[in-house]
Design an enzyme around this catalytic site. Structure first.
Site, PDB file in Angstrom:
ATOM      1  N   GLU A   1     -15.541  -5.920  13.655  1.00  0.00           N
ATOM      2  CA  GLU A   1     -14.949  -4.676  13.349  1.00  0.00           C
ATOM      3  C   GLU A   1     -15.803  -3.401  13.854  1.00  0.00           C
ATOM      4  O   GLU A   1     -17.015  -3.231  13.869  1.00  0.00           O
ATOM      5  CB  GLU A   1     -15.032  -4.615  11.778  1.00  0.00           C
ATOM      6  CG  GLU A   1     -14.041  -3.344  11.368  1.00  0.00           C
ATOM      7  CD  GLU A   1     -13.898  -3.388   9.937  1.00  0.00           C
ATOM      8  OE1 GLU A   1     -12.719  -3.405   9.321  1.00  0.00           O
ATOM      9  OE2 GLU A   1     -14.847  -3.432   9.184  1.00  0.00           O
TER      10      GLU A   1
ATOM     11  N   TRP B   1     -15.129   4.675   1.859  1.00  0.00           N
ATOM     12  CA  TRP B   1     -15.127   6.342   2.348  1.00  0.00           C
ATOM     13  C   TRP B   1     -14.073   6.474   3.248  1.00  0.00           C
ATOM     14  O   TRP B   1     -13.965   7.393   3.396  1.00  0.00           O
ATOM     15  CB  TRP B   1     -16.546   6.668   2.973  1.00  0.00           C
ATOM     16  CG  TRP B   1     -17.075   5.594   3.945  1.00  0.00           C
ATOM     17  CD1 TRP B   1     -18.096   4.545   3.857  1.00  0.00           C
ATOM     18  CD2 TRP B   1     -16.640   5.212   5.505  1.00  0.00           C
ATOM     19  NE1 TRP B   1     -18.392   3.949   4.948  1.00  0.00           N
ATOM     20  CE2 TRP B   1     -17.524   4.342   6.070  1.00  0.00           C
ATOM     21  CE3 TRP B   1     -15.739   5.839   6.075  1.00  0.00           C
ATOM     22  CZ2 TRP B   1     -17.260   4.109   7.389  1.00  0.00           C
ATOM     23  CZ3 TRP B   1     -15.459   5.498   7.500  1.00  0.00           C
ATOM     24  CH2 TRP B   1     -16.221   4.595   7.875  1.00  0.00           C
ATOM     25  N   ASN B   2     -13.582   5.294   4.116  1.00  0.00           N
ATOM     26  CA  ASN B   2     -12.634   6.007   5.027  1.00  0.00           C
ATOM     27  C   ASN B   2     -11.225   6.628   4.628  1.00  0.00           C
ATOM     28  O   ASN B   2     -11.020   7.548   5.393  1.00  0.00           O
ATOM     29  CB  ASN B   2     -12.232   4.519   6.031  1.00  0.00           C
ATOM     30  CG  ASN B   2     -11.480   3.549   4.968  1.00  0.00           C
ATOM     31  OD1 ASN B   2     -11.550   3.287   3.988  1.00  0.00           O
ATOM     32  ND2 ASN B   2     -10.804   2.654   5.856  1.00  0.00           N
TER      33      ASN B   2
ATOM     34  N   LYS C   1     -15.206   3.831  -9.180  1.00  0.00           N
ATOM     35  CA  LYS C   1     -16.673   3.931  -8.540  1.00  0.00           C
ATOM     36  C   LYS C   1     -16.055   4.547  -7.014  1.00  0.00           C
ATOM     37  O   LYS C   1     -16.134   3.692  -6.231  1.00  0.00           O
ATOM     38  CB  LYS C   1     -17.280   2.718  -8.502  1.00  0.00           C
ATOM     39  CG  LYS C   1     -18.725   2.767  -8.614  1.00  0.00           C
ATOM     40  CD  LYS C   1     -19.386   3.474  -7.339  1.00  0.00           C
ATOM     41  CE  LYS C   1     -19.590   2.684  -6.279  1.00  0.00           C
ATOM     42  NZ  LYS C   1     -20.113   3.142  -5.083  1.00  0.00           N
ATOM     43  N   PRO C   2     -16.453   5.796  -6.664  1.00  0.00           N
ATOM     44  CA  PRO C   2     -16.002   6.107  -5.337  1.00  0.00           C
ATOM     45  C   PRO C   2     -17.346   5.674  -4.439  1.00  0.00           C
ATOM     46  O   PRO C   2     -18.291   5.396  -4.840  1.00  0.00           O
ATOM     47  CB  PRO C   2     -16.352   7.779  -5.421  1.00  0.00           C
ATOM     48  CG  PRO C   2     -16.113   8.167  -6.759  1.00  0.00           C
ATOM     49  CD  PRO C   2     -16.654   6.942  -7.669  1.00  0.00           C
TER      50      PRO C   2
ATOM     51  N   CYS D   1      -9.195   0.125   8.254  1.00  0.00           N
ATOM     52  CA  CYS D   1      -9.141  -1.099   8.136  1.00  0.00           C
ATOM     53  C   CYS D   1      -8.100  -1.748   8.930  1.00  0.00           C
ATOM     54  O   CYS D   1      -8.109  -2.980   9.498  1.00  0.00           O
ATOM     55  CB  CYS D   1      -9.052  -1.745   6.753  1.00  0.00           C
ATOM     56  SG  CYS D   1      -7.713  -1.075   5.624  1.00  0.00           S
TER      57      CYS D   1
ATOM     58  N   GLY E   1     -13.305  -2.498   0.631  1.00  0.00           N
ATOM     59  CA  GLY E   1     -14.484  -2.417   1.543  1.00  0.00           C
ATOM     60  C   GLY E   1     -14.971  -3.585   2.359  1.00  0.00           C
ATOM     61  O   GLY E   1     -14.018  -4.117   2.964  1.00  0.00           O
ATOM     62  N   SER E   2     -16.023  -3.600   2.781  1.00  0.00           N
ATOM     63  CA  SER E   2     -16.452  -4.457   4.053  1.00  0.00           C
ATOM     64  C   SER E   2     -16.365  -5.693   3.412  1.00  0.00           C
ATOM     65  O   SER E   2     -16.490  -6.354   2.209  1.00  0.00           O
ATOM     66  CB  SER E   2     -17.780  -3.915   4.273  1.00  0.00           C
ATOM     67  OG  SER E   2     -18.773  -4.180   3.162  1.00  0.00           O
TER      68      SER E   2
ATOM     69  N   GLU F   1      -9.828  -6.271  -0.818  1.00  0.00           N
ATOM     70  CA  GLU F   1      -9.302  -6.074   0.296  1.00  0.00           C
ATOM     71  C   GLU F   1     -10.235  -5.548   1.397  1.00  0.00           C
ATOM     72  O   GLU F   1     -10.943  -4.645   1.165  1.00  0.00           O
ATOM     73  CB  GLU F   1      -8.376  -5.035   0.338  1.00  0.00           C
ATOM     74  CG  GLU F   1      -7.009  -5.216  -0.553  1.00  0.00           C
ATOM     75  CD  GLU F   1      -6.615  -3.922  -0.520  1.00  0.00           C
ATOM     76  OE1 GLU F   1      -6.208  -3.161   0.170  1.00  0.00           O
ATOM     77  OE2 GLU F   1      -6.418  -3.362  -1.836  1.00  0.00           O
ATOM     78  N   LEU F   2     -10.580  -6.451   2.409  1.00  0.00           N
ATOM     79  CA  LEU F   2     -11.755  -6.291   3.162  1.00  0.00           C
ATOM     80  C   LEU F   2     -11.262  -5.871   4.829  1.00  0.00           C
ATOM     81  O   LEU F   2     -10.242  -5.421   4.827  1.00  0.00           O
ATOM     82  CB  LEU F   2     -12.688  -7.409   3.259  1.00  0.00           C
ATOM     83  CG  LEU F   2     -12.730  -8.177   1.753  1.00  0.00           C
ATOM     84  CD1 LEU F   2     -13.481  -9.391   1.901  1.00  0.00           C
ATOM     85  CD2 LEU F   2     -13.339  -7.196   0.905  1.00  0.00           C
TER      86      LEU F   2
END
Ligand code: TXE
Length: 521
Positions: free
Chosen positions: A369, A144-145, A168-169, A274, A218-219, A240-241
């Site tokens: 984080e 979402w960021n 997929k949002p 991130c 995402g996370s 990518e986390l």
């Protein structure tokens, strides 16, 4: 220190800046996910057969339509994130066409057929090359960021490579993804780009319903799950986390520019990046002056006023606000000092930009984080201590060194265990399609941007054409000449090249004769 999480509103149902309700968005069923993949799959072969220059032209059209209809997306982004339209324009929208132009150039190199250079002695008559073929339908799962840019940085190369796409949002920002899919429909073949809405189960359904490749942002926790599911199905996956980026401030830095840069990269998007600077290691000699200037600068930042001039928006969700409060409380309890900020703004999920001084490595704000507008400062003796502490992290996305001595800065930056090392800047390569965006440790090894990201979008096929009228000498039958031939090949490698060649040539003739006879003449 952590306290049990309270109950929060469902993601994406209220505006983060004032808590007003947002119109609901229907979630897809598993069957609908399958149907979306099937539609994209049906549209994909014709797209893959479209020459690259036409696909590139379509990317420019997509970048252009996003810019031309920017008022619509800025309104949606403002509603879903609470960030001002100006901030959304500058950080997510302004660069779409430029991004498409650069992505087109990168694609031309990444997709070009590669000639393979083969030894004429070992492989006479053989010609080979490597081509890039689309995977088929690529799934893009976004956080979402940055709800727009986290799609288009993958969307452009996936499409350029000839794939169909299912987006997929995040369930927190479904409307941005839906708008982007509609713009794709404006300029691309029907059904090529699909969107499916929902939470984690819908993301997972992409894999169970047969996607051909998955690009996840995402996370760390979700990235592990997605990677495991993709692994079980042998579906290419790039993840990518999160990050916990460090910036190192050396005593000889240009203090004014450094403060401005570090405050920006800590607090931009309320720190929900991130690659936010989440830890600042400052050399003791300059620490007081640096801290003083940071406090003065951060104190002027304005959160989410509705006059369109906010420097930053609120936190995106209530759980995010709660997490930031937990990190600040834990830091204070362990000895950090709040010099400015340190509390809610009182409007929506707003949190005041905060400077925390005297942070240490036992604090959550340094180890985990945070994803908040927090500038957390650790004072260090010297650059060596700074590098050691910067590398003491479970993440490794960006790392930066701020100094006037560029050569020293570069040498130190290259000692940081990260995917992107910088001197006197931070995180800017995220918007450069030419630069790889990647990480180590918990950040994951996934690569976005640059030609190195292309395994997510293409598979490689090696093609070999043999015009040699002679058979390869090790084909059947095995005989004494094959044994002598094999020994001569070994001697050619480890002994006398010329001597071995003289032995090999007559043996080759004998082997050809035997192989021909074996093949029936
Ligand atoms: O992530 P989540 P969020 C990171 C950032 C932070 C995180 C924030 O550092 O850690 O993203 O985003 C879907 N199977 N980056 O909270 O919860 C979910 O619905 C399949 C890194 O949104 O992991 C959403 O669409 N999908 C970065 C998406 O996964 C699942 C750039 C992400 O959700 C799923 C930006 C499942 N089991 C943010 N569960 C970088 N390194 O570049 C959830 N989802």
């Amino acid at each position: 220190m952590s306290t049990p999480a309270p109950t929060f509103p469902a993601p994406g149902t209220v505006r983060p800046d004032d808590g007003r309700a947002l119109a609901p968005v229907a979630f897809a069923t598993r069957e609908e996910v399958g149907a979306a993949i099937a539609r994209a799959r049906a549209a994909q072969p014709a797209w893959a057969a479209t020459p690259l220059p036409q696909r590139q032209a379509a990317m420019l059209a997509l970048g252009r339509v996003i810019l031309e209809r920017r008022a619509e997306i800025l309104e949606i982004l403002n509603a879903e994130t609470g960030r001002s339209p100006l901030e959304c324009l500058v950080s997510e929208v302004i660069g779409t066409l430029d991004f498409a132009r650069s992505a087109n150039k990168v694609a031309a190199a990444a997709l070009a057929t590669e000639k393979v250079s083969l030894s004429m002695v070992d492989h006479p008559g053989k010609r080979a090359y490597i081509e890039a073929l689309p995977h088929g339908v690529v799934g893009i799962i976004a956080p979402w960021n940055y709800p727009l840019i986290n799609f288009y940085k993958h969307l452009f190369p996936a499409l350029l490579a000839g794939n169909g796409v299912v987006m997929k949002p995040s369930e927190s920002c479904p409307r941005t993804g839906a708008w982007l899919a509609a713009r794709c429909a404006d300029v691309l073949p029907q059904d090529l780009v699909q969107v499916v809405q929902g939470a984690g189960d819908v993301g997972a359904a992409l894999l169970t319903e047969g996607i051909d490749s998955i690009t996840f942002t995402g996370s760390v926790a979700t990235g592990r799950k997605v990677s495991a599911l993709a692994g079980e199905r042998l579906v290419p996956c790039t993840a990518e986390l999160g990050g916990k980026d460090a910036a190192i401030v050396l005593a000889d830095c240009d203090l004014g520019r450094t403060v401005a840069g570090i405050v920006y990269w800590s607090i931009h998007n309320a720190g929900q990046n991130c690659a936010s600077v989440e830890r600042v290691y400052v050399e003791e000699a300059v620490a007081d002056a640096f801290v003083q200037r940071c406090v003065a600068a951060v104190g002027t930042l304005r959160v989410a006023p509705q006059d369109g001039t906010a420097d930053l928006g609120p936190l995106h969700t209530a759980p995010q606000l709660w997490l930031v409060e937990q990190h600040v409380a834990d830091a204070v309890e362990r000895g950090a000092t709040v010099l400015v900020g340190g509390q809610r703004t009182g409007s929506g999920w707003g949190y005041a930009p905060t400077v925390l001084d005297h942070c240490t490595h036992d604090m959550r704000v340094i180890r985990e984080e945070t994803f908040g507008p927090i500038l957390a400062i650790v004072r260090v003796k010297d650059a060596e201590e700074a590098v050691r502490r910067a590398n003491d992290s479970g993440y490794g996305l960006n790392g930066s060194v701020w100094t006037k001595d560029l050569a020293r800065g570069e040498a130190l930056a290259r000692r940081l265990q990260v995917g992107v090392s910088l001197v006197n800047n931070h995180a800017i390569p995220a918007i450069m399609p030419e630069m790889p965006w990647t990480g180590v440790r918990g950040t994951g090894p996934g690569v976005a941007n640059s030609r190195h990201a292309y395994p997510a979008y293409v598979r490689r096929r090696g093609v070999l054409v043999d015009s040699n009228r002679q058979a390869d000498p090790w084909w059947f039958p095995a005989d004494a000449n094959l044994a002598a031939f094999a020994e001569a090949v070994v001697q050619r490698s480890i002994g006398s090249f010329v001597g071995a060649l003289l032995t090999l040539l007559p043996l080759l003739g004998k082997r050809q004769k035997a192989i021909r006879e074996f093949g029936g003449g």
